[in-house]
Design an enzyme around this catalytic site. Sequence first.
Site, PDB file in Angstrom:
ATOM      1  N   TYR A 250       0.836  -1.218   0.000  1.00 22.33           N
ATOM      2  CA  TYR A 250       0.000   0.000   0.000  1.00 22.33           C
ATOM      3  C   TYR A 250       0.865   1.260   0.000  1.00 22.33           C
ATOM      4  O   TYR A 250       0.589   2.214  -0.732  1.00 22.33           O
ATOM      5  CB  TYR A 250      -0.885  -0.054   1.243  1.00 22.33           C
ATOM      6  CG  TYR A 250      -1.878   1.059   1.398  1.00 22.33           C
ATOM      7  CD1 TYR A 250      -3.027   1.117   0.610  1.00 22.33           C
ATOM      8  CD2 TYR A 250      -1.703   2.050   2.377  1.00 22.33           C
ATOM      9  CE1 TYR A 250      -3.960   2.139   0.785  1.00 22.33           C
ATOM     10  CE2 TYR A 250      -2.625   3.057   2.556  1.00 22.33           C
ATOM     11  CZ  TYR A 250      -3.755   3.098   1.760  1.00 22.33           C
ATOM     12  OH  TYR A 250      -4.673   4.109   1.944  1.00 22.33           O
TER      13      TYR A 250
ATOM     14  N   LYS B  41       0.945   4.115  -2.816  1.00 23.66           N
ATOM     15  CA  LYS B  41       0.501   5.469  -2.460  1.00 23.66           C
ATOM     16  C   LYS B  41       1.582   6.512  -2.741  1.00 23.66           C
ATOM     17  O   LYS B  41       1.268   7.636  -3.140  1.00 23.66           O
ATOM     18  CB  LYS B  41       0.065   5.497  -0.991  1.00 23.66           C
ATOM     19  CG  LYS B  41      -1.286   4.833  -0.762  1.00 23.66           C
ATOM     20  CD  LYS B  41      -2.335   5.337  -1.727  1.00 23.66           C
ATOM     21  CE  LYS B  41      -3.758   5.124  -1.283  1.00 23.66           C
ATOM     22  NZ  LYS B  41      -4.733   5.552  -2.307  1.00 23.66           N
TER      23      LYS B  41
HETATM   24  P1  NAD Z   1     -13.521   3.022   1.639  1.00 26.66           P
HETATM   25  O1  NAD Z   1     -13.207   1.572   1.666  1.00 26.66           O
HETATM   26  O2  NAD Z   1     -14.649   3.515   2.456  1.00 26.66           O
HETATM   27  O3  NAD Z   1     -13.786   3.497   0.138  1.00 26.66           O
HETATM   28  C1  NAD Z   1     -13.092   3.013  -0.968  1.00 26.66           C
HETATM   29  C2  NAD Z   1     -14.090   2.708  -2.058  1.00 26.66           C
HETATM   30  O4  NAD Z   1     -13.397   2.281  -3.233  1.00 26.66           O
HETATM   31  C3  NAD Z   1     -15.059   1.587  -1.691  1.00 26.66           C
HETATM   32  O5  NAD Z   1     -16.398   2.034  -1.818  1.00 26.66           O
HETATM   33  C4  NAD Z   1     -14.714   0.472  -2.660  1.00 26.66           C
HETATM   34  O6  NAD Z   1     -15.829  -0.322  -3.044  1.00 26.66           O
HETATM   35  C5  NAD Z   1     -14.142   1.238  -3.832  1.00 26.66           C
HETATM   36  N1  NAD Z   1     -13.260   0.422  -4.644  1.00 26.66           N
HETATM   37  C6  NAD Z   1     -12.289  -0.430  -4.218  1.00 26.66           C
HETATM   38  N2  NAD Z   1     -11.695  -1.010  -5.254  1.00 26.66           N
HETATM   39  C7  NAD Z   1     -12.276  -0.510  -6.375  1.00 26.66           C
HETATM   40  C8  NAD Z   1     -12.066  -0.715  -7.747  1.00 26.66           C
HETATM   41  N3  NAD Z   1     -11.145  -1.582  -8.204  1.00 26.66           N
HETATM   42  N4  NAD Z   1     -12.814  -0.027  -8.638  1.00 26.66           N
HETATM   43  C9  NAD Z   1     -13.756   0.834  -8.209  1.00 26.66           C
HETATM   44  N5  NAD Z   1     -14.024   1.052  -6.901  1.00 26.66           N
HETATM   45  C10 NAD Z   1     -13.287   0.389  -6.001  1.00 26.66           C
HETATM   46  O7  NAD Z   1     -12.179   3.772   2.015  1.00 26.66           O
HETATM   47  P2  NAD Z   1     -11.825   5.333   2.201  1.00 26.66           P
HETATM   48  O8  NAD Z   1     -11.211   5.466   3.522  1.00 26.66           O
HETATM   49  O9  NAD Z   1     -12.977   6.206   1.845  1.00 26.66           O
HETATM   50  O10 NAD Z   1     -10.647   5.482   1.127  1.00 26.66           O
HETATM   51  C11 NAD Z   1     -10.704   6.331  -0.013  1.00 26.66           C
HETATM   52  C12 NAD Z   1      -9.300   6.552  -0.513  1.00 26.66           C
HETATM   53  O11 NAD Z   1      -8.532   7.276   0.453  1.00 26.66           O
HETATM   54  C13 NAD Z   1      -8.516   5.274  -0.785  1.00 26.66           C
HETATM   55  O12 NAD Z   1      -7.696   5.456  -1.921  1.00 26.66           O
HETATM   56  C14 NAD Z   1      -7.658   5.129   0.448  1.00 26.66           C
HETATM   57  O13 NAD Z   1      -6.509   4.356   0.202  1.00 26.66           O
HETATM   58  C15 NAD Z   1      -7.346   6.577   0.736  1.00 26.66           C
HETATM   59  N6  NAD Z   1      -6.955   6.854   2.119  1.00 26.66           N
HETATM   60  C16 NAD Z   1      -7.865   6.849   3.110  1.00 26.66           C
HETATM   61  C17 NAD Z   1      -7.459   7.151   4.404  1.00 26.66           C
HETATM   62  C18 NAD Z   1      -8.439   7.229   5.539  1.00 26.66           C
HETATM   63  O14 NAD Z   1      -8.029   7.655   6.636  1.00 26.66           O
HETATM   64  N7  NAD Z   1      -9.702   6.861   5.345  1.00 26.66           N
HETATM   65  C19 NAD Z   1      -6.119   7.416   4.682  1.00 26.66           C
HETATM   66  C20 NAD Z   1      -5.214   7.421   3.644  1.00 26.66           C
HETATM   67  C21 NAD Z   1      -5.651   7.155   2.357  1.00 26.66           C
END
Ligand code: NAD
Length: 307
Positions: free
Chosen positions: A164, A168
């Site tokens: 990851y 990233k």
């Molecule tokens: P989440 O799991 O709630 O949302 C991610 C969404 O992406 C899900 O609805 C999932 O179904 C969809 N998804 C996954 N694989 C997919 C694909 N191949 N094609 C289309 N859709 C797909 O997670 P989140 O926390 O809302 O994360 C959103 C983004 O932010 C991600 O890229 C995550 O890595 C990044 N991120 C989040 C955090 C945090 O604190 N929440 C921190 C760092 C980075």
Amino acid sequence: MADQLRYDGQTVVVTGAGGGLGKAYATFFGSRGANVVVNDLGGTFKGEGASNKAADVVVDEIKAAGGKAVANYDSVEFGEKIIDTAIQAFGRIDILINNAGILRDISFKNIKDEDWDLIMKVHVTGSYKCAHAAWPHFRKQKYGRIINTASAAGLFGNFGQTNYSAAKLAMVGFTETLAKEGFKYNIFANVIAPIAASRMTETVMPPEVLAVLKPKWVVPLVANLVHSSNKTETGSIFEVGGGHMAKIRWERSKGLLLKADPETYTPESILKKWDQVNDFSQADHPQGPANFLELLENAQKLPPNEQ
Ligand code: NAD
């Protein structure tokens, strides 16, 4: 009060918009006049399975509030299909939020190729595919705004997340180059390292922390970065969450310059002055590599290296 930022007539594609941060972006843009493509594969946070429900629920919510939205259920690995949905439904694409993501946390000792490959496919290939499919439209209309999603794990590393964090940090290099190539076509790209409560973080953060990290607190910064009024901010990295936002940039120490003499330019000569490599008292914040021609010229004038 400042005028409300609006996106009327523009089309926004939000990947992974069925929940978490993506849903927060999609509903926001829907409420501010944009046509929204709500993409979501609808699988688990580990990237297993698929369902139309996640995207459909968000589309229904946007429409019920008077907005315009369509669903797309493709994996971001097939980004061209997602952008095609935008063109078929609304005739254009203006803003791309590369947000979809999954986790496959596992220590490096135990990681399997499939854990590595799937993370690369969704985060790196997925962001590339969506941006690549949007790019010709952006260039033709001389307008485009992209947000890519990095993570603190990518910037700083995190136990159990080699896959990851590699994916990233790739988002940073990807964004910096898109910003350079896109600038003359008015295509801006920025990258965020968000922090928010979602199904991805609910198992790794305590409830009292999650309570203050609502996904919607990430949206206002993104809203500014992708708005047409942003005419300067591109190629930047932001950390954002819980109402806090900050910019992150590279820092380079003044460093050590040694004469590239075959006799005296040795590992020992570097060790002797190692403090200078680490000395950030005269650091700069580079936008590109050091000026090697100038450095080489200066090196010629140095006395012989100490062994
Ligand atoms: P989440 O799991 O709630 O949302 C991610 C969404 O992406 C899900 O609805 C999932 O179904 C969809 N998804 C996954 N694989 C997919 C694909 N191949 N094609 C289309 N859709 C797909 O997670 P989140 O926390 O809302 O994360 C959103 C983004 O932010 C991600 O890229 C995550 O890595 C990044 N991120 C989040 C955090 C945090 O604190 N929440 C921190 C760092 C980075």
